[in-house]
Structures are given as structure tokens and as C-alpha cells.
Design a protein around this motif. Structure first.
Motif, PDB file in Angstrom:
ATOM      1  N   LYS A   1     -21.566   4.415 -12.758  1.00  0.00           N
ATOM      2  CA  LYS A   1     -20.809   3.870 -13.845  1.00  0.00           C
ATOM      3  C   LYS A   1     -19.391   4.627 -13.805  1.00  0.00           C
ATOM      4  CE  LYS A   1     -21.194   3.105 -18.984  1.00  0.00           C
ATOM      5  NZ  LYS A   1     -21.898   3.257 -20.221  1.00  0.00           N
ATOM      6  N   VAL A   2     -18.470   3.837 -14.104  1.00  0.00           N
ATOM      7  CA  VAL A   2     -17.075   4.140 -13.984  1.00  0.00           C
ATOM      8  C   VAL A   2     -16.503   4.520 -15.152  1.00  0.00           C
ATOM      9  CG1 VAL A   2     -14.767   3.888 -12.721  1.00  0.00           C
ATOM     10  CG2 VAL A   2     -16.698   3.198 -11.719  1.00  0.00           C
ATOM     11  N   TYR A   3     -15.886   5.763 -15.371  1.00  0.00           N
ATOM     12  CA  TYR A   3     -15.293   6.047 -16.730  1.00  0.00           C
ATOM     13  C   TYR A   3     -13.728   6.391 -16.550  1.00  0.00           C
ATOM     14  CZ  TYR A   3     -20.085   6.997 -18.398  1.00  0.00           C
ATOM     15  OH  TYR A   3     -21.331   6.730 -18.746  1.00  0.00           O
ATOM     16  N   VAL A   4     -13.018   5.753 -17.073  1.00  0.00           N
ATOM     17  CA  VAL A   4     -11.536   5.957 -16.915  1.00  0.00           C
ATOM     18  C   VAL A   4     -10.811   6.624 -18.010  1.00  0.00           C
ATOM     19  CG1 VAL A   4      -9.385   4.685 -16.667  1.00  0.00           C
ATOM     20  CG2 VAL A   4     -11.167   3.919 -15.339  1.00  0.00           C
ATOM     21  N   PHE A   5      -9.984   7.306 -17.500  1.00  0.00           N
ATOM     22  CA  PHE A   5      -9.208   8.309 -18.596  1.00  0.00           C
ATOM     23  C   PHE A   5      -7.821   7.914 -18.313  1.00  0.00           C
ATOM     24  CE2 PHE A   5     -13.301   9.912 -18.034  1.00  0.00           C
ATOM     25  CZ  PHE A   5     -13.817  10.336 -19.360  1.00  0.00           C
ATOM     26  N   CYS A   6      -6.970   7.534 -19.259  1.00  0.00           N
ATOM     27  CA  CYS A   6      -5.634   7.521 -19.183  1.00  0.00           C
ATOM     28  C   CYS A   6      -4.914   8.487 -19.995  1.00  0.00           C
ATOM     29  CB  CYS A   6      -4.990   6.194 -20.475  1.00  0.00           C
ATOM     30  SG  CYS A   6      -6.136   4.591 -19.895  1.00  0.00           S
TER      31      CYS A   6
ATOM     32  N   ASP B   1      -0.578  10.049 -19.751  1.00  0.00           N
ATOM     33  CA  ASP B   1       0.600   9.694 -20.451  1.00  0.00           C
ATOM     34  C   ASP B   1       0.398   8.221 -20.505  1.00  0.00           C
ATOM     35  OD1 ASP B   1       2.545  12.102 -20.439  1.00  0.00           O
ATOM     36  OD2 ASP B   1       1.455  12.085 -18.838  1.00  0.00           O
ATOM     37  N   VAL B   2       0.141   7.448 -19.546  1.00  0.00           N
ATOM     38  CA  VAL B   2       0.638   5.818 -19.353  1.00  0.00           C
ATOM     39  C   VAL B   2      -0.402   5.152 -18.553  1.00  0.00           C
ATOM     40  CG1 VAL B   2       2.453   6.013 -17.844  1.00  0.00           C
ATOM     41  CG2 VAL B   2       2.266   4.026 -19.248  1.00  0.00           C
ATOM     42  N   ALA B   3      -0.974   4.209 -18.795  1.00  0.00           N
ATOM     43  CA  ALA B   3      -1.763   3.243 -18.087  1.00  0.00           C
ATOM     44  C   ALA B   3      -1.176   1.810 -18.379  1.00  0.00           C
ATOM     45  CB  ALA B   3      -3.219   3.474 -18.103  1.00  0.00           C
ATOM     46  N   ALA B   4      -0.092   1.558 -18.063  1.00  0.00           N
ATOM     47  CA  ALA B   4       0.684   0.380 -18.123  1.00  0.00           C
ATOM     48  C   ALA B   4       0.637  -0.641 -17.017  1.00  0.00           C
ATOM     49  CB  ALA B   4       1.763   0.441 -18.785  1.00  0.00           C
ATOM     50  N   SER B   5       0.730  -1.916 -17.280  1.00  0.00           N
ATOM     51  CA  SER B   5       0.859  -2.922 -16.348  1.00  0.00           C
ATOM     52  C   SER B   5      -0.029  -2.664 -15.118  1.00  0.00           C
ATOM     53  CB  SER B   5       2.125  -2.846 -15.848  1.00  0.00           C
ATOM     54  OG  SER B   5       2.753  -3.924 -14.874  1.00  0.00           O
ATOM     55  N   GLY B   6       0.403  -2.534 -13.913  1.00  0.00           N
ATOM     56  CA  GLY B   6      -0.563  -2.351 -12.820  1.00  0.00           C
ATOM     57  C   GLY B   6      -1.524  -0.842 -13.092  1.00  0.00           C
ATOM     58  N   GLY B   7      -0.970  -0.107 -13.668  1.00  0.00           N
ATOM     59  CA  GLY B   7      -1.767   1.140 -14.530  1.00  0.00           C
ATOM     60  C   GLY B   7      -2.804   0.820 -15.159  1.00  0.00           C
ATOM     61  N   TYR B   8      -2.899  -0.543 -15.961  1.00  0.00           N
ATOM     62  CA  TYR B   8      -4.113  -0.722 -16.790  1.00  0.00           C
ATOM     63  C   TYR B   8      -4.796  -1.732 -16.042  1.00  0.00           C
ATOM     64  CZ  TYR B   8      -6.690  -2.703 -20.688  1.00  0.00           C
ATOM     65  OH  TYR B   8      -7.900  -3.062 -21.301  1.00  0.00           O
ATOM     66  N   TYR B   9      -4.441  -2.327 -15.014  1.00  0.00           N
ATOM     67  CA  TYR B   9      -4.986  -3.103 -13.933  1.00  0.00           C
ATOM     68  C   TYR B   9      -6.155  -2.330 -13.198  1.00  0.00           C
ATOM     69  CZ  TYR B   9      -5.825  -7.261 -11.010  1.00  0.00           C
ATOM     70  OH  TYR B   9      -6.272  -8.401 -10.413  1.00  0.00           O
TER      71      TYR B   9
ATOM     72  N   ALA C   1      -7.280   0.571 -14.705  1.00  0.00           N
ATOM     73  CA  ALA C   1      -8.214   1.040 -15.796  1.00  0.00           C
ATOM     74  C   ALA C   1      -9.332   0.374 -16.072  1.00  0.00           C
ATOM     75  CB  ALA C   1      -7.228   1.396 -17.128  1.00  0.00           C
ATOM     76  N   VAL C   2      -9.015  -1.093 -16.074  1.00  0.00           N
ATOM     77  CA  VAL C   2     -10.134  -2.088 -16.051  1.00  0.00           C
ATOM     78  C   VAL C   2     -11.153  -1.936 -15.320  1.00  0.00           C
ATOM     79  CG1 VAL C   2      -8.918  -3.310 -17.930  1.00  0.00           C
ATOM     80  CG2 VAL C   2      -8.897  -4.045 -15.529  1.00  0.00           C
ATOM     81  N   ALA C   3     -11.108  -1.262 -14.067  1.00  0.00           N
ATOM     82  CA  ALA C   3     -11.924  -1.117 -13.135  1.00  0.00           C
ATOM     83  C   ALA C   3     -13.410  -0.016 -13.575  1.00  0.00           C
ATOM     84  CB  ALA C   3     -11.570  -0.231 -11.848  1.00  0.00           C
ATOM     85  N   GLY C   4     -12.915   0.514 -14.696  1.00  0.00           N
ATOM     86  CA  GLY C   4     -13.819   1.360 -15.474  1.00  0.00           C
ATOM     87  C   GLY C   4     -14.786   0.556 -16.527  1.00  0.00           C
ATOM     88  N   ASP C   5     -16.032   1.125 -16.404  1.00  0.00           N
ATOM     89  CA  ASP C   5     -16.951   0.400 -17.435  1.00  0.00           C
ATOM     90  C   ASP C   5     -16.642   1.137 -18.919  1.00  0.00           C
ATOM     91  OD1 ASP C   5     -19.036  -0.828 -15.481  1.00  0.00           O
ATOM     92  OD2 ASP C   5     -19.137   1.351 -14.806  1.00  0.00           O
ATOM     93  N   GLU C   6     -16.101   2.145 -18.994  1.00  0.00           N
ATOM     94  CA  GLU C   6     -15.576   2.471 -20.216  1.00  0.00           C
ATOM     95  C   GLU C   6     -14.190   3.208 -20.036  1.00  0.00           C
ATOM     96  OE1 GLU C   6     -18.205   5.076 -22.188  1.00  0.00           O
ATOM     97  OE2 GLU C   6     -20.068   3.614 -22.083  1.00  0.00           O
TER      98      GLU C   6
END
Length: 280
Positions: A81-86, A88-96, A98-103
Motif C-alpha cells: 500500500k502506498v501512502y502519500v504525504f504532501c 508545501d505543495v503538491a500541485a499540477s504534476g505534483g498532484y499527479y 500524489a494520486v499514485a498513493g492509495d491514501e
């Protein structure tokens, strides 16, 4: 899973900086620089989890997609399971990424979102006209000089780039909808405009799953004795080039230092512009 009273180990990947853009002190975040670390992270521990910390304003859509898919492939192959933690910023490609995470989790002050595509540039045609400079361009192919900044903007060029942007945007939207299925809580015309939000609003919209940080969340899941093991990405950038011995450098690299410095400077300006969109 662990020995002699030591806690479980959770590998941690740090995806930091503009995606695909090299700066003088570090390479751009790309699959080429991240692939080895990603693979090591999924093999480093028997704990059924990998954590990813993201601090990125975006950048290359292609590199974002490549890293995203590599993470998902390895997560499925290793049943982790992949947990992502943002940060300062997870925007545009950074949010792309982030959605690799299960949470997905973020700090209360994190900036999240910007699900859109942008192209920007300058037009110098009037400036060179005032200076008496004649621009000479010879092409094989009528669209080869599209968006030339030294020529007047043409409507057909603008429509062409907008069509490309729509295609890329549609892919981005599709990935977000697939990965956040059942959790998104706002209309498409609110979520996918390219706007960005603070973490509490992103949580309300279903773009993230909670407000937390990597250490707090991992302790909640795996106990107080959990250990976080950072798996470093491949080093690069100007400092690594300076450390490299002449015998190890190629002829081209030795004969073009001024050009390399200029390229680094331009990339640094572009990267700075990306961060500045989010007040950072």
C-alpha cells in the motif's frame, strides 16, 4: 518483519522539486533519476507499505505519468500500500504523483490541486521590429515554426496548442477520477479548472484523505517503534558535474561548459516561476 525489539521499517521516497526541469543544484525530477530508488523502496522492507513525501509545483506531464505508472506497477507487483504525504505543495504534476498513493495526506497549510495544463511564453515580434531586426526562418512543413516567439501569433497555432492541452488535460482528469473514485466530492467544473486549494478544502473536495504527516500516520498504523528509512534518489545537477573527474566526462561535456551553465540558468528561472505561482 523486525528483530531484537526494533520496529517495522517503512521505506520513504521524497519527490521534491519541479518535474522534468533541471536546476543548477539538482536534476529535474524524472523517472530516469527516480527509477532505481522507487524499485529499492518496494524491496527494502517486508512491511506492506511504502511512504512517498511530495513537495512539487509540477512540471512535465510525461515524467509525472511515467513516475506515477512505475509506482503503481511496483505497488501491485509487491502487494504494498502506498501512502502519500504532501508538504508545501503538491500541485499540477505534483498532484499527479500524489494520486499514485492509495491514501493521500497533507499538512493543514499544504497547497493541493491545480489539475490543469499550462503553456506560457513571450512574443518578441514587435520588439525586433522596433529594433530593425529581420527574422529569417526556413522550414520544411508549414507548422514547423508554430509559436515562434519572434513572429506574430497565429490563430491556427493557438488552436493547435489548445488541442494538445485538452488531450493532456483529459488524461490527467481520467487518472484522478480513476484513483480517487468514490472519494471526489465536487463537480468537474470545480475540480478540474486548474485551481488549487489549501489542504482542508482539498479534504472537503475528496482530493486527499486526511490532515497528517508521515511520522504521525506511520506510527498510527504500525506502532510507536516504526522506523522510517529514506531511500535517496540519484544525485545530479551542477554539483555532481563539478565533482566528476575529467577522465570520466565526455568530450562534449568538457567543451560546452558555458552552454551548460546557460541552460541551467534558464531551467532555474523556469523552476522559480513554477514555485512562485504558489507563493513559495
Amino acid at each position: 518483519m523486525w528483530f531484537f525489539g526494533q520496529g517495522p521499517v517503512v521505506p520513504v521516497l521524497r519527490f521534491s522539486g519541479p518535474i522534468g526541469m533541471s536546476t543548477p543544484l539538482r536534476p529535474g525530477l524524472s523517472l530516469g533519476h527516480a527509477a532505481s530508488a522507487i524499485e529499492k523502496a518496494f524491496e527494502a522492507s517486508k512491511t506492506p507499505a511504502v511512504a512517498i513525501v511530495i513537495n512539487s509545483p509540477g512540471g512535465s506531464a510525461v515524467q509525472s505519468s511515467l513516475i506515477f505508472h512505475r509506482v503503481r506497477q511496483l505497488a501491485e507487483e509487491n502487494k504494498k500500500k502506498v501512502y502519500v504525504f504532501c508538504e508545501d505543495v503538491a500541485a499540477s504534476g505534483g498532484y499527479y504523483l500524489a494520486v499514485a498513493g492509495d491514501e493521500i495526506y497533507a499538512d493543514a497549510s499544504s497547497i493541493v490541486g491545480s489539475i490543469g495544463v499550462i503553456f506560457s511564453g513571450f512574443g518578441f515580434d514587435k520588439a525586433i521590429e522596433k529594433l530593425g531586426i529581420e527574422r529569417r526562418v526556413y522550414t520544411a512543413g508549414t507548422a514547423k515554426d508554430s509559436l515562434d516567439p519572434f513572429r506574430p501569433e497565429r490563430p491556427e497555432d493557438v488552436e493547435r496548442i489548445k488541442a494538445v492541452q485538452r488531450d493532456v488535460h483529459d488524461v490527467f482528469i481520467g487518472v484522478v477520477k480513476e484513483r480517487r473514485a468514490g472519494r471526489l466530492a465536487a463537480a468537474d467544473n470545480e475540480l478540474f479548472t486548474g485551481a488549487f486549494w489549501s489542504a482542508p478544502k482539498a479534504l472537503e473536495y475528496g482530493l486527499i484523505d486526511g490532515i497528517s504527516d508521515v511520522r504521525t500516520k506511520m506510527r498510527e498504523l504500525f506502532g510507536e517503534k516504526v522506523r522510517l528509512k529514506v531511500v535517496p534518489l540519484e544525485k545530479g545537477g551542477l554539483l555532481s558535474r563539478l565533482r566528476r573527474s575529467p577522465s570520466a566526462a565526455g568530450y562534449e561535456e568538457l567543451t560546452r561548459p558555458r552552454l551548460a551553465f546557460a541552460e541551467d540558468l534558464i531551467s532555474a528561472v523556469e523552476a522559480r516561476a513554477l514555485w512562485s505561482r504558489f507563493g513559495l
